[in-house]
Write a protein that holds these residues in place. Structure first.
Motif, PDB file in Angstrom:
ATOM      1  N   GLN A  36      -6.922   0.952  -0.250  1.00  0.00           N
ATOM      2  CA  GLN A  36      -7.273  -0.347   0.270  1.00  0.00           C
ATOM      3  C   GLN A  36      -8.470   0.002   1.415  1.00  0.00           C
ATOM      4  O   GLN A  36      -9.422  -0.594   1.566  1.00  0.00           O
ATOM      5  CB  GLN A  36      -6.146  -0.956   1.246  1.00  0.00           C
ATOM      6  CG  GLN A  36      -6.193  -1.928   1.966  1.00  0.00           C
ATOM      7  CD  GLN A  36      -5.245  -2.637   2.585  1.00  0.00           C
ATOM      8  OE1 GLN A  36      -4.014  -2.013   2.658  1.00  0.00           O
ATOM      9  NE2 GLN A  36      -5.162  -3.818   3.111  1.00  0.00           N
ATOM     10  N   SER A  65       0.885  -1.326  -0.098  1.00  0.00           N
ATOM     11  CA  SER A  65       0.067  -0.066  -0.154  1.00  0.00           C
ATOM     12  C   SER A  65       1.007   1.087  -0.158  1.00  0.00           C
ATOM     13  O   SER A  65       0.617   2.223  -0.588  1.00  0.00           O
ATOM     14  CB  SER A  65      -0.891  -0.087   1.124  1.00  0.00           C
ATOM     15  OG  SER A  65      -1.771  -1.014   1.058  1.00  0.00           O
ATOM     16  N   ASP A  82      -6.162  -1.256  -4.736  1.00  0.00           N
ATOM     17  CA  ASP A  82      -5.397  -1.952  -3.667  1.00  0.00           C
ATOM     18  C   ASP A  82      -6.406  -2.998  -3.088  1.00  0.00           C
ATOM     19  O   ASP A  82      -7.147  -2.329  -2.326  1.00  0.00           O
ATOM     20  CB  ASP A  82      -4.931  -0.838  -2.536  1.00  0.00           C
ATOM     21  CG  ASP A  82      -3.904  -1.279  -1.618  1.00  0.00           C
ATOM     22  OD1 ASP A  82      -3.828  -2.698  -1.523  1.00  0.00           O
ATOM     23  OD2 ASP A  82      -3.294  -0.527  -0.829  1.00  0.00           O
TER      24      ASP A  82
HETATM   25 MG    MG Z   1      -2.310  -2.507   2.431  1.00  0.00          MG
END
Ligand code: MG
Ligand code: ATP
Ligand code: ATP
Ligand code: MG
Lengths: 346, 363, 496, 363
Positions: C87, C45, C167
């Motif tokens: 994410q 990330s 993500d």
């Molecule tokens: Mg992550």
């Protein structure tokens, strides 16, 4: 001369208090016999601030403390603190006669607010006002209540039948325009401020209509100004109504002269500041002085305005005050009988 | 095309969600007015025996309420923008005081032309807001506390400007702003119910500014971004919105509103004095929140704030008309604030439940 | 392969206490799907946040876009045509779907005014393309986790993009959404868009990837074409040892009934009947929005039931709040950790003990004991964190999930409701969590598991209930559990 | 065991994160005191030619500051709890006024025993807080606006109680609370630097209450829950915390603090009057936020609020000692509020950067 520091506390920001300070400072600065530093601290109208300020002045080791108080109970505490520290306490403007240790103070100098209201009541009675809107100062403040009380007393003393005795009425009040044939009152509060007073008055005119009242008592001049504007903007002529005020600032001298306002009471802070100056000076010199006094009130109305114009005490113009003082047009000496002793403190 | 129709249909289902706050404040206002009118009618009959037109609804009185609400209403516009962006501004009251003291001082003692003085005063308000806004947005700190500091500092600055004195202005300086529009029609003044109608110019400024702010917030990119920033600053940043400059711009806009609002107040009061704006921020914030703007940002509208300010002044106006003592006015005002917010939440609760129930029935 | 449109050279990123990335080289080419794999906290990330401009890398590295050296802010990255789906949720809950999609990228007409109709139509089109069941006026705050993700994905479709970064987009999706998304991603890539794709689901990775990059502990382990790599090499390079995506679990004897629902209705679910036994995992499968999370909340006492009964250990219970559930020794591992699971500003230690407060007799709290609890679970769950005094918001997504687990394990409950237990958890850690779940079963505890992860469901569940529109539409016993059967039931022939 | 040792070691590395807010307020306080002391030393030398002990540090003066800070400090304890739980309470100032007016009225005009009056007064405060707290927690509405309504309503109730009059109390009623502790040691009073030392009982109440609140928030289940509810109410609910009752309890605790704080203020002031608590809430909130409590809840400590209140009163005290005009006092106070919050954010920023840099160097 020996250097002295005076801690001066005023309860709130107020042009009245500020002018008192200015007069004190101006008189001390031009006097070669004194060498004073005056530390001015202004609060925001809360009692704790007064206590804190007095405490801080004691910490700072000032030679005298002068206070325009928040309320008498708190002042009682302050006098005690000052006494414990061996510093004289000078109190101004608002009465603390109800404090049990009031006599421990080095002075009280302040106007008689009941008397001030009385003049207004008298004038209103004389001119036949029977349905009066009473625009009080800050709700719950002693001097505002005192002015209302004096106003009613004037009617009472002239034998007008009232809903109850003046003290009760002033404490209980009433809602709406209510009272007797002789005197009905509509109570409201303008908080000493022009805009609130104007708003209140506008709303009241809406309710009562042009004929629902025949007089308005604005307890200080800024509120009176708001009241006049409200009347004018509602298309009414202020001259058709009895209008009375408190304070008696320069602006209202003109109103009285022009007949817009019927009466006012000249109650300039300059006299307090001047008296304080004289008392401090006497105190530091170790001389006797009259310690508990009311300055004199000048009742001005449409009939006597021209007569007493020159002897009116300026309310905001320092130079004019000093000029009139030097020219002997006004009485400022605390030993003059025009200054009266506070009842019970002679 | 069918998509669009569906869109219209679906909207009704969501309307309680999207507009409930505006509905609440309107409802409370209407309910309050009806209650007062009924009271006045009954009181009128029982006192004079005849049905009288209730004084609350006199055209002159309605205009009065509008006049009284003007300064708070204008300040509420700026506050709405600030609060939508997730901030708050506690300094507006004292800044108003400072503005009035500054303008009165430079005009009366400095001999400056009133136009320049107002312009300069507005610029000072904007500058102070820029400073506070910059600290808030760059350092990402609580706007509450920074503007609280600003409030206290503004008090000091104002007092320093006039050395704690009040400065009265002459009529001619700001008189033009409060000239009565009805005098244009009839110089004698127009009277209805034997009350003269008043509509000063500055009320028009208020109305115009409300419309502009409404359009700004609802239909411009800047406005939409304010909502996004207030709703979720992190997501806004990642969506490419310049969070800092949006916040800063909001404070600048607020500075402008404070300047204009303070001008109208100074016009009314005519004196530069510290008490002019004292506790004003409380009225302003109350109006905005009653109007349905969420303290947490991102939700609410200018129209709500507008009605909110009108409601606030209708309360005091009506209480005075009914001759209710001012002690009671505080109690009623406090309760109405609580009721309009709690009521909003309650009605939201109920309408959600109802919607769910209806849906169930439909399934 | 085409010339790289985006290049990272020698990129490092340091956070206080952690070096998240060191010396990474990474390329993205037009038309390619470049998958990034790695354990929780490996730095995936962080890497994509550097691409999207959300983070600035440490000095010393170089980023080039279309041949020019750049240093992006999110705005500049968007303007350059780079769209990122992060994410964690990145939405405006109080705004509508349209407003979410166009926030920051409003369509303007006549100089300054926004064109609401145009935006609404475009949004509606994108939602339709993604088969969304809600429309563009819905308030995003009322959507489920998976639906919010769809809104974010719609954002990438509305605008013509050169690079799209995803993500872990499928973390809250069920099978059909995953299929749909993979399809969409491939179509978009075919138009020449460069795509970076992060997932812990290796099957997705192999179905999509042209190239694969593996990160471990902030270092680049390998970048290779997908053909040149097989699953076991990928996993071992990620984890440093061999693990299989299918977990071969132990089975235990069925114990007594621990949790039972009889004709249960409320909170959007209807007529639910099931029995969950000790020593077994009862799975709940279904599409996004089928009401599984609602059911869990209802069971735990987080919502009011309208009808029916819940029985714990054979006794009828009436929960008024989750606290009652906890007292009855139930645990509810929620799916949305940021919103409903964690106290992000607080430390791991504080988070770990919070749910057990209900069971604590003592009015007082011992800070050292809390710290010990925090440390214990960091060790047991292999959380990547310096120590138990680390503030949770500084952890990677997967490690945050482990803190949620710690919070519940510490209550030492008997019945576990796992809602997407391994969402965002890497392959290695998944095994650890499965191990923990099995340990629970071994101790005779009962587990209810909601999962959209098919392999997980197939390999872990003893029995699967399939939900649709808030109702149970079928159940599968151990022998019948397979992806096809689950899918068939959850789609159920009828239209959605 | 080794875990604990590690824990102790690691702590130092993280201290800037965990305690930066407490550090900031302490730092600002110390810096301010040092600056004033230096000024006083220089001013003393230049005036009298000899080095004099700075009056700010006179034991008597330090005690004075403590005395002055007591009412605000006690209210700040309750406010800390409320704000940690994610709320705010704007009604505390007017509730204090109302309390003082109620107690003074029933004692002086109703002839009630002071003990009963205080008890009843405290119960009224708690009741009002329960009402507001219940609305806030059950309907889940903005505490800001509900307590703003409460503020305005409390003003009305207070004014109604005494019919807008002020009521002075007699010495004997509350005198016992402000007896000087040093008089116990020496009935003549103890003097240092020829200033008499003052330490009334109620200061002890303040100190004791601070310690109790500190322990309550840090070492009890209830305290933990407050932090959790403030940080994430949704997660708190699902973790088995009764969010509503936690919030409600916090308001009850606040009501208790208001009652006790109002008692000390009434003891000092000696009069029931509407101005007693005017704008008090602003001082209280400022103290709490300067002390590092986040407006958004879940973060901060009682010790910060304690130092925050002391700082607020040290500022006015020192400015008076230095003989600085009160206009400037406002400016300085405002700036210090801004600086301590902005400075906290800045130092956090810098220390984070520094930690990163050090780490890089270490690698
Ligand atoms: Mg992550
Ligand atoms: N804002 C931050 N502050 C401090 N540390 C951070 C921050 N963000 C990430 N980290 C740390 O950097 C490391 C890499 O985190 P990152 O989020 O990139 O992991 P990831 O590979 O995406 O993991 P996951 O699969 O769990 O999402 C982790 O150790 C994490 O704790
Ligand atoms: N707060 C809310 N208000 C309105 N609708 C909601 C709310 N929360 C969820 N929903 C709706 O209820 C439905 C069921 O959601 P739920 O989260 O239970 O689904 P799920 O099967 O767990 O799916 P997922 O795997 O996405 O979590 C969804 O359509 C969602 O839009
Ligand atoms: Mg779910």
């Amino acid at each position: 001369p020996e250097h002295k520091t005076i801690g001066f506390y005023a309860d709130n920001v107020d042009s009245y208090y500020a002018f008192e300070t200015d007069v004190l400072i101006a008189l001390s600065e031009r006097d070669p016999e004194v060498n004073w530093t005056i530390d001015v601290k202004t609060g925001t109208g809360s009692a704790a601030e007064q206590l804190n300020a007095v405490q801080d002045f004691i910490s700072a080791g000032v030679d005298a403390i002068a206070v325009i108080q928040n309320n008498a109970g708190t002042t009682s505490e302050c006098i005690q603190m000052a006494k414990d520290a061996g510093i004289p306490y000078f109190g101004m403007t608002h009465s603390f006669a109800s404090a049990p240790n009031a006599k421990d103070a080095a002075c009280f100098i302040g106007f008689d607010f009941v008397q001030e209201g009385y003049y207004a009541g008298l004038d209103a009675y004389n001119r036949g006002a029977k349905k009066v809107v009473n625009v009080e100062g800050v709700l719950g403040q002693g001097s505002a209540g005192a002015q209302s009380l004096g106003f009613i007393q004037a009617y009472e003393d002239n034998g007008v039948e009232l809903v109850s005795d003046s003290a009760t009425w002033a404490a209980e009040k009433n809602s709406g325009m209510d009272g007797t044939e002789g005197l009905s009152l509509y109570w409201c509060s303008g908080g000493w401020m022009k805009d609130s007073a104007k708003t209140q008055m506008t709303n009241i005119i809406s309710e009562l209509g042009p004929d629902g009242f025949d007089g308005v008592y604005g307890q200080n001049d800024p509120m009176l100004e708001g009241i006049i504007e409200a009347l004018e903007e509602a298309g009414l002529d202020p001259a058709d109504y009895w209008l009375g005020g408190g304070n008696g600032r320069e602006i209202s001298w003109q109103w009285v002269k022009d007949g817009i306002v019927d009466m006012d009471v000249n109650q300039s802070a300059a006299l307090e500041g001047d008296a304080l100056y004289q008392m401090l000076k006497a105190y530091f010199a170790g001389e006797e002085y009259r310690a508990y006094i009311h300055p004199y009130l000048n009742y001005l109305h449409t009939d006597n305005i021209d007569e007493i114009w020159d002897s009116l005490v300026p309310f905001s113009d320092l130079d004019q005050y000093l000029a009139k003082r030097d020219a002997g047009l006004i009485v400022y000496d605390i030993n003059d009988p025009l200054f009266t002793d506070v009842e019970g403190f002679a | 095309m069918s998509d669009i129709r569906k869109h219209k249909e679906k909207k009704s289902f969501l309307i309680f969600k999207k507009n409930s706050d505006l509905q609440t404040v309107s409802l409370v206002t209407v309910a309050f007015v009806i209650a007062v009118v009924i009271y006045q009618l009954i009181a009128g009959v029982s006192k004079n025996g005849v049905v009288a037109f209730p004084s609350l609804l006199y055209p002159s009185n309605i205009l009065n309420i509008l006049i009284q609400a003007t300064p708070v209403g204008i300040l509420a516009l700026g506050m709405t923008a600030v609060m939508l962006a997730g901030g708050i501004d506690l300094s507006v009251g004292m800044m108003t005081s400072m503005f009035s003291m500054f303008v009165a001082k430079v005009v009366m003692h400095g001999g400056m032309h009133i136009g320049w003085a107002l312009l300069l005063g507005i610029m000072i308000c904007i500058t102070l807001e820029i400073i506070m806004g910059a600290i808030i947005s760059v350092l990402n700190v609580e706007s509450f506390i920074i503007t609280l500091g600003g409030q206290i500092a503004c008090r000091g600055i104002g007092l320093l400007i006039t050395r704690s004195q009040e400065v009265a202005m002459d009529k001619q300086h700001l008189g033009w702003l409060k000239e009565n529009l009805f005098d244009l029609i009839n110089p004698e003044g127009i009277k209805i119910f034997s009350r003269k109608l008043q509509l000063p110019y500055y009320v028009l400024i208020f109305v115009a500014l409300t419309i502009i702010t409404w359009a700004l917030l609802k239909y411009t990119r800047f406005g939409r971004r304010i909502y996004a920033v207030g709703n979720n600053p992190q997501a806004a940043y990642l969506s490419g919105i310049n969070v800092r400059s949006t916040k800063l711009l909001v404070y600048i806009f607020n500075g402008l509103c404070v300047g204009i609002g303070a001008t109208t107040l100074l016009t009314r009061v005519g004196t530069g004095i510290i008490t002019v704006g004292q506790n004003l921020e409380i009225d302003v914030i109350a109006a905005v929140v009653i109007g349905g703007v969420a303290m947490s940002g991102g939700k609410g509208s200018v129209m709500g704030a507008f009605i909110g300010s009108i409601l606030m002044f209708t309360i005091s106006n009506a209480m005075t008309l009914m001759g209710i003592q001012s002690e009671w006015q505080y109690v009623v005002k406090g309760l109405i604030i609580i009721i309009s917010v709690a009521g909003g939440a309650l009605s939201h609760l109920f309408s959600t439940r109802k919607a769910v129930r209806q849906q169930k029935a439909a399934l | 392969m085409a010339e790289a449109i985006f290049r990272l050279r020698n990129i490092s990123k340091t956070f206080p206490g952690v070096k998240a990335l060191s010396g990474i080289d990474f390329d993205l080419c037009p038309g390619e799907i470049h998958c990034i794999c790695g354990e929780n906290g490996a730095g995936k990330s962080t890497l994509i946040k550097i691409i999207s401009g959300a983070y600035q890398p440490d000095p010393g590295g170089e980023i080039t876009f279309e041949g020019k050296k750049v240093s992006f802010t999110p705005r500049q990255a968007l303007d350059a045509g780079i769209q990122t789906i992060y994410q964690e949720h990145n939405v405006f809950p109080m705004l509508s779907v349209t407003e979410n999609i166009f926030a920051g990228l409003e369509v303007v007409q006549k100089g300054i005014f926004v064109n609401k109709k145009d935006m609404w139509e475009q949004a509606q089109k994108a939602l339709k393309y993604l088969h969304c069941a809600f429309d563009a006026d819905a308030l995003v705050g009322t959507l489920s986790s998976g639906e919010k993700k769809l809104v974010e994905i719609a954002k990438a479709l509305v605008f013509k993009r050169k690079i799209i970064i995803l993500d872990e987009p499928t973390a809250s999706f069920s099978v059909s959404e995953i299929e749909m998304l993979l399809d969409v991603v491939k179509k978009v890539a075919a138009r020449g868009v460069a795509i970076a794709y992060i997932s812990h689901h290796l099957d997705e990775v192999f179905r999509l990837a042209d190239r694969i990059t593996v990160l471990r502990d902030g270092l680049l382990v390998l970048t290779a074409d997908a053909e040149d790599i097989d699953e076991s090499t990928l996993v071992s390079s990620m984890v440093g040892r061999d693990v299989s995506a299918f977990y071969h679990r132990e089975f235990f004897d069925r114990g007594e009934a621990a949790l039972e629902a009889r004709n249960l209705s409320g909170n959007g679910v209807h007529d639910i009947n099931f029995t969950a036994y000790r020593g077994q995992i009862l799975g709940f499968a279904g599409m996004v929005g089928s009401g599984r999370s609602e059911l869990m909340t209802l069971l735990m006492g987080g919502a009011k039931k309208d009808a029916g009964e819940v029985l714990v250990e054979g006794r009828t219970v009436d929960f008024h709040s989750p606290a009652d559930g906890i007292r009855a020794r139930m645990c509810y591992i929620t799916e949305d950790r940021q919103h409903a699971g964690l106290f992000l500003e607080h430390t791991i230690a504080r988070n770990s003990i919070i749910a057990n407060l209900v069971n604590r007799a003592s009015f007082f709290i011992h800070l050292d004991e809390d710290y010990r609890v925090g440390q214990k679970y960091i060790k047991e769950l292999r959380t990547r964190a310096n120590d138990a005094n680390v503030v949770v918001s500084n952890l990677s997504g997967g490690n945050q999930q482990k803190v949620v687990l710690a919070k519940w394990f510490h209550t030492n409950g008997e019945i576990y409701l796992f809602d997407e237990p391994t969402r965002g958890i890497d392959v290695g850690a998944k095994q650890e969590i499965y191990q923990v779940m099995l340990d629970l079963l071994r101790q005779g505890k009962c587990i209810i598991m909601v999962s959209s992860d098919m392999p997980e469901m197939v390999s872990m569940a003893d029995r699967v209930m399939v939900m649709k529109n808030g109702r149970i539409v079928g159940s599968l016993d151990r022998g019948e559990i397979s992806e096809e059967n689950i899918l068939q039931l959850s789609i159920g022939g009828s239209t959605i």
